[in-house]
Design an enzyme around this catalytic site. Structure first.
Site, PDB file in Angstrom:
ATOM      1  N   VAL A  40     -75.391  44.065 -55.908  1.00  0.00           N
ATOM      2  CA  VAL A  40     -74.833  45.013 -54.945  1.00  0.00           C
ATOM      3  C   VAL A  40     -75.921  45.857 -54.298  1.00  0.00           C
ATOM      4  CG1 VAL A  40     -72.634  45.145 -56.165  1.00  0.00           C
ATOM      5  CG2 VAL A  40     -74.408  46.786 -56.705  1.00  0.00           C
ATOM      6  N   CYS A  41     -75.619  46.288 -53.093  1.00  0.00           N
ATOM      7  CA  CYS A  41     -76.494  47.234 -52.396  1.00  0.00           C
ATOM      8  C   CYS A  41     -76.084  48.628 -52.870  1.00  0.00           C
ATOM      9  CB  CYS A  41     -76.319  47.100 -50.881  1.00  0.00           C
ATOM     10  SG  CYS A  41     -77.385  48.221 -49.967  1.00  0.00           S
ATOM     11  N   GLN A  42     -76.868  49.167 -53.777  1.00  0.00           N
ATOM     12  CA  GLN A  42     -76.527  50.446 -54.393  1.00  0.00           C
ATOM     13  C   GLN A  42     -77.763  51.353 -54.407  1.00  0.00           C
ATOM     14  OE1 GLN A  42     -74.821  50.100 -58.349  1.00  0.00           O
ATOM     15  NE2 GLN A  42     -73.491  51.829 -57.933  1.00  0.00           N
TER      16      GLN A  42
END
Length: 155
Positions: free
Chosen positions: A83-85
């Protein structure tokens, strides 16, 4: 030892949060958690998404890594579930950030797909240029791949 104690406390804190279910240690390892994430918004709120949260041996000085194990049609999640976190990026991470905050941020990402937190450019483009197509495909994908949502506790 202090890290294990902290993670045990954070695990109990995260179990109290209503955004996850079945939160447990994977393989009895305090550094690997798994459970079901329960999105609030359509089209993802019709299912549950299995995730893994992996902590570094240097936690809390190093950020954990979240990964969805359930396939999802989302611009912020790649095909492998990464995920883009930004919250867990090395330049944003703060040692005072708790695991429940990481999970809340992950749920926020799922509830509000956007074109800023992107892992799949083609889906971000589709969301911006053909939103009806994106939402239809996301709904179909959720129906096909998400796990059934568990009943609320006490029901």
């Amino acid at each position: 030892m202090a890290m294990s104690r902290r993670l045990a406390m954070e695990l109990e804190e995260a179990r109290q949060w209503k955004g996850v279910r079945d939160l447990q240690l994977l393989g009895g390892d305090v550094l690997r958690w798994g459970g079901l994430l329960l999105p609030n918004n359509p089209p993802y709120n019709t299912g549950a998404f299995r995730f893994e949260l992996a902590f570094s041996q240097y936690h809390p000085l190093a950020p954990p890594r979240a990964r969805l194990l359930t396939s999802i049609y989302h611009p912020g999640v790649n095909e492998d579930g990464h995920v883009c976190q930004p919250l867990t990026s090395p330049h944003c991470w703060q040692a005072t950030t708790r695991a429940v905050h990481v999970l809340q941020d992950l749920l926020l990402l799922l509830d509000h797909p956007d074109r800023e937190r992107v892992m799949r450019l083609e889906l971000a483009r589709e969301l911006g240029e053909q939103p009806e197509t994106f939402w239809r495909r996301a709904e179909e994908h959720t129906r096909s791949h998400a796990e059934p949502r568990p009943e609320p506790p006490g029901s």
